[in-house]
Design a protein around this motif. Structure first.
Motif, PDB file in Angstrom:
ATOM      1  N   GLU A  52       0.833  -1.201   0.000  1.00 38.55           N
ATOM      2  CA  GLU A  52       0.000   0.000   0.000  1.00 38.55           C
ATOM      3  C   GLU A  52       0.871   1.257   0.000  1.00 38.55           C
ATOM      4  OE1 GLU A  52      -3.642  -1.864   2.650  1.00 38.55           O
ATOM      5  OE2 GLU A  52      -2.115  -0.661   3.643  1.00 38.55           O
ATOM      6  N   VAL A  53       0.411   2.277  -0.719  1.00 39.84           N
ATOM      7  CA  VAL A  53       1.096   3.567  -0.755  1.00 39.84           C
ATOM      8  C   VAL A  53       0.221   4.572  -0.014  1.00 39.84           C
ATOM      9  CG1 VAL A  53       2.078   5.372  -2.211  1.00 39.84           C
ATOM     10  CG2 VAL A  53       2.097   2.976  -2.997  1.00 39.84           C
ATOM     11  N   ALA A 117      -2.638   4.483  -3.273  1.00 42.32           N
ATOM     12  CA  ALA A 117      -2.428   3.468  -4.315  1.00 42.32           C
ATOM     13  C   ALA A 117      -2.065   2.126  -3.685  1.00 42.32           C
ATOM     14  CB  ALA A 117      -1.306   3.908  -5.261  1.00 42.32           C
ATOM     15  N   ASP A 118      -2.275   1.077  -4.468  1.00 39.30           N
ATOM     16  CA  ASP A 118      -1.786  -0.267  -4.135  1.00 39.30           C
ATOM     17  C   ASP A 118      -0.796  -0.662  -5.214  1.00 39.30           C
ATOM     18  OD1 ASP A 118      -3.292  -0.734  -1.849  1.00 39.30           O
ATOM     19  OD2 ASP A 118      -4.956  -1.614  -2.959  1.00 39.30           O
ATOM     20  N   ILE A 119       0.349  -1.163  -4.809  1.00 42.38           N
ATOM     21  CA  ILE A 119       1.317  -1.679  -5.772  1.00 42.38           C
ATOM     22  C   ILE A 119       0.886  -3.097  -6.107  1.00 42.38           C
ATOM     23  CG2 ILE A 119       3.723  -2.294  -6.179  1.00 42.38           C
ATOM     24  CD1 ILE A 119       4.443  -0.080  -4.139  1.00 42.38           C
ATOM     25  N   THR A 136       3.534  -1.510 -11.234  1.00 40.28           N
ATOM     26  CA  THR A 136       2.155  -1.323 -11.675  1.00 40.28           C
ATOM     27  C   THR A 136       1.345  -1.033 -10.425  1.00 40.28           C
ATOM     28  OG1 THR A 136       2.503  -2.898 -13.471  1.00 40.28           O
ATOM     29  CG2 THR A 136       0.223  -2.386 -12.896  1.00 40.28           C
ATOM     30  N   VAL A 137       0.522   0.005 -10.478  1.00 43.17           N
ATOM     31  CA  VAL A 137      -0.243   0.392  -9.300  1.00 43.17           C
ATOM     32  C   VAL A 137      -1.729   0.511  -9.624  1.00 43.17           C
ATOM     33  CG1 VAL A 137       1.667   1.619  -8.201  1.00 43.17           C
ATOM     34  CG2 VAL A 137       0.144   2.862  -9.712  1.00 43.17           C
ATOM     35  N   ASN A 138      -2.537   0.347  -8.600  1.00 47.13           N
ATOM     36  CA  ASN A 138      -3.975   0.576  -8.669  1.00 47.13           C
ATOM     37  C   ASN A 138      -4.217   1.902  -7.967  1.00 47.13           C
ATOM     38  OD1 ASN A 138      -6.764   0.541  -8.472  1.00 47.13           O
ATOM     39  ND2 ASN A 138      -6.807  -1.016  -6.874  1.00 47.13           N
ATOM     40  N   GLU A 139      -4.565   2.927  -8.742  1.00 51.39           N
ATOM     41  CA  GLU A 139      -4.852   4.235  -8.152  1.00 51.39           C
ATOM     42  C   GLU A 139      -5.920   4.928  -8.987  1.00 51.39           C
ATOM     43  OE1 GLU A 139      -1.448   6.896  -8.182  1.00 51.39           O
ATOM     44  OE2 GLU A 139      -0.624   5.843  -9.885  1.00 51.39           O
ATOM     45  N   HIS A 140      -6.610   5.851  -8.354  1.00 47.42           N
ATOM     46  CA  HIS A 140      -7.732   6.531  -9.001  1.00 47.42           C
ATOM     47  C   HIS A 140      -7.507   8.039  -8.926  1.00 47.42           C
ATOM     48  CE1 HIS A 140      -9.915   2.702  -8.983  1.00 47.42           C
ATOM     49  NE2 HIS A 140      -9.314   2.515  -7.830  1.00 47.42           N
TER      50      HIS A 140
END
Length: 180
Positions: A52-53, A117-119, A136-140
């Protein structure tokens, strides 16, 4: 046998205690937007156990440079300070929150952070020594650019293009032509 069980239980408790040093409870997906007015510098900590970021604007560049997570929290990785290249960058929601406008907050080292974000994947050298080859990250987010800003656009196939966002030369099929 009982002493072995006691030792294993104590070791697990100490390990978990170290793993979460510096953090307090979380507030999940609440409707309080982070203060990002004026494109402040964001200071990131990465939880390498969870991927987690977390980001806060509650630091000065000098104080953040002097900060160290310490030996009791080896899972916290101090990332470089961040300031967006876009004219305006807006965080829409934290990963895991079902709707825009909802964010997860956590107090870390007596500062309020939000989950940005989640890495999901890291390739290359990883997080050791401050080197990250590719992630690669999951961010909005929503990024807004001024018409005369020069930006680099990287497509999924690895191709790179540079130019003002609305004025990139295009081929007849609509693809940008200004390859780097």
């Amino acid at each position: 046998m009982n002493s072995l069980l006691f030792f294993a239980t104590t070791l697990l408790a100490v390990t978990l205690g170290f793993a979460f040093t510096g953090t307090q409870s979380r507030d999940y997906c609440i409707r309080i937007s982070p203060d990002t007015a004026g494109q402040p510098v964001g200071f990131e900590l990465i939880d390498t156990i969870r991927g987690e970021v977390w980001v806060t604007t509650d630091w000065t560049v000098e104080a953040y440079a002097a900060f160290s997570p310490g030996l009791t929290a080896p899972h916290w990785f101090k990332n470089e300070p961040r300031q967006g290249d876009a004219a305006k960058a807006i965080a829409l929601r934290s990963p895991g929150c079902p709707h825009d406008g909802k964010f997860t907050y956590q107090t870390i080292y007596n500062r309020t952070f939000f989950h940005i974000a989640d890495i999901t994947r890291i390739t290359g050298a990883g997080l050791t020594g401050g080197v990250r080859v590719e992630s690669t990250v999951n961010e909005h987010h929503r990024l807004e650019f001024e018409i005369n800003e020069v930006n680099v656009i990287r497509l999924e196939d690895g191709a790179s293009y540079q130019g003002p966002i609305d004025q990139l030369p295009r081929s007849p099929d609509g693809q940008p032509l200004a390859a780097l």
